[in-house]
Design an enzyme around this catalytic site. Structure first.
Site, short mmCIF file in Angstrom:
data_model
loop_
_atom_site.label_atom_id
_atom_site.label_comp_id
_atom_site.label_asym_id
_atom_site.label_seq_id
_atom_site.Cartn_x
_atom_site.Cartn_y
_atom_site.Cartn_z
N ASP A 180 -3.89 -1.52 2.18
CA ASP A 180 -5.27 -0.65 3.32
C ASP A 180 -5.86 -2.06 2.91
O ASP A 180 -6.73 -1.89 3.14
CB ASP A 180 -5.66 0.44 2.34
N SER A 181 -5.59 -2.87 2.22
CA SER A 181 -6.30 -4.45 2.52
C SER A 181 -6.20 -5.07 4.16
O SER A 181 -6.96 -5.65 4.50
CB SER A 181 -5.59 -5.55 1.12
N ASP A 201 0.41 2.15 2.16
CA ASP A 201 -1.18 3.13 1.74
C ASP A 201 -1.13 4.36 2.41
O ASP A 201 -1.68 4.37 3.70
CB ASP A 201 -1.37 2.07 1.46
N GLU A 211 -3.08 -3.49 -11.08
CA GLU A 211 -3.95 -4.81 -10.09
C GLU A 211 -5.34 -5.00 -11.42
O GLU A 211 -5.96 -3.89 -11.70
CB GLU A 211 -4.68 -3.78 -9.02
N GLU A 256 -3.75 5.34 -5.25
CA GLU A 256 -4.45 4.38 -6.16
C GLU A 256 -4.42 6.27 -6.86
O GLU A 256 -5.24 6.68 -6.26
CB GLU A 256 -5.65 3.75 -5.66
O1 KIV Z 1 -3.70 -3.03 -0.08
C1 KIV Z 1 -3.44 -4.13 -1.12
O2 KIV Z 1 -3.21 -4.91 0.24
C2 KIV Z 1 -3.34 -3.54 -2.11
C3 KIV Z 1 -2.11 -4.26 -2.56
C4 KIV Z 1 -3.24 -6.02 -3.01
C5 KIV Z 1 -1.78 -4.23 -4.28
O3 KIV Z 1 -2.74 -2.47 -3.07
#
Ligand code: KIV
Length: 261
Positions: free
Chosen positions: A44-45, A83, A183, A115
């Site tokens: 979700d980044s 995610d 993380e 998460e």
């Molecule tokens: O959203 C993301 O890219 C992540 C990674 C940093 C593990 O959760």
């Protein structure tokens, strides 16, 4: 041969590091898959690196599905993990099941990532796993809680915070998660967790002792405007693209492109 969750477990057992990177579209997914990564994470980044949001909080399940479908079309070998976005799974196991089911059925991803590890979430993970949906956990710095954490700070520095992260990781393993992202936590804490668990740990800013490593691909490629302190630049795409665009612009303005016949 396509990567499976069983193969990732074997990697841990045989001491072979797992390589994971994020992707948000077809072209990037195809390139990183063909380069041989084990896991392509539709993180979700992408809210920040592909959609320009300030945090990961605003991204919706519909947006994640849109990107996951494109990524899935580009991947042939790696395990595609997507995610679940903020507030698409925290309400109840039923809500999580609905969201995760859509990710598997509509986008074709092979697993979901959630998460946190608080008790209610372990119950949710267990429900998903019992339904046949592979789940990757994510503890330590959990960006969906950035407002509560007061920023993207390293977690697990105090004994209490370290204990909480250890117990969350143990609870996620017990609930049936097949791997856990650690993380931005101290390397020795990540090492302890990695030794305690029989499922693989995938570190991001968690030192060298995890069973695998993941980075946001925009950070590795030098595409992000800002990089977290633990990222390493393996390319400078922002500069390269700027240079290419400036050269194209100059050639168009000076009537050098396209060349005459
Ligand atoms: O959203 C993301 O890219 C992540 C990674 C940093 C593990 O959760």
């Amino acid at each position: 041969m396509a990567v499976t969750i069983q193969k990732l477990l074997q990697c841990k057992q045989q001491g072979r590091p797992i390589v994971a990177l994020t992707a948000w579209d077809y072209a990037l997914a195809q390139v990183i898959d063909q380069a041989g990564v084990d896991i392509v994470l539709v993180g979700d980044s992408l809210a920040m690196v592909a959609l320009g949001y300030e945090t990961t909080l605003p991204v919706t399940l519909e947006e994640m599905l849109h990107h996951a479908k494109a990524v899935q079309r580009g991947v042939q070998q790696a395990l595609v993990v997507c995610d679940l976005p903020f507030l698409s799974y925290q309400e109840s196991p039923q809500q999580a099941l609905h969201a995760a089911g859509r990710v598997l059925k509509e986008a074709g991803a092979q697993a979901v990532k959630l998460e946190g590890g608080y008790p209610a979430l372990a119950e949710t993970v267990s429900r998903l796993v019992q339904t046949g949906i592979p789940v990757m956990g994510h503890v330590g710095l959990t960006p969906q809680s950035v407002r509560q954490l007061g920023g993207y700070r390293k977690q697990g520095k105090s004994p209490d915070s370290a204990e909480k992260i250890i117990s969350e990781a143990i609870a996620l393993e017990a609930a049936g998660a097949f791997a856990i992202v650690l993380e931005h936590i101290p390397a020795d804490l990540a090492m302890q967790i990695t030794k305690k668990l029989s499922i693989p740990t995938i570190g991001v800013g968690a030192g060298p002792h995890c069973d695998g490593q993941v980075l946001v691909t925009a950070d590795l490629l030098g595409l992000s405007a800002w990089q977290p302190p633990f990222a390493k630049l393996y390319a400078t795409l922002r500069q390269d693209i700027t240079q290419a665009v400036q050269q194209f612009s100059a050639e168009v303005r000076e009537h050098q492109f396209p060349p005459g016949e």
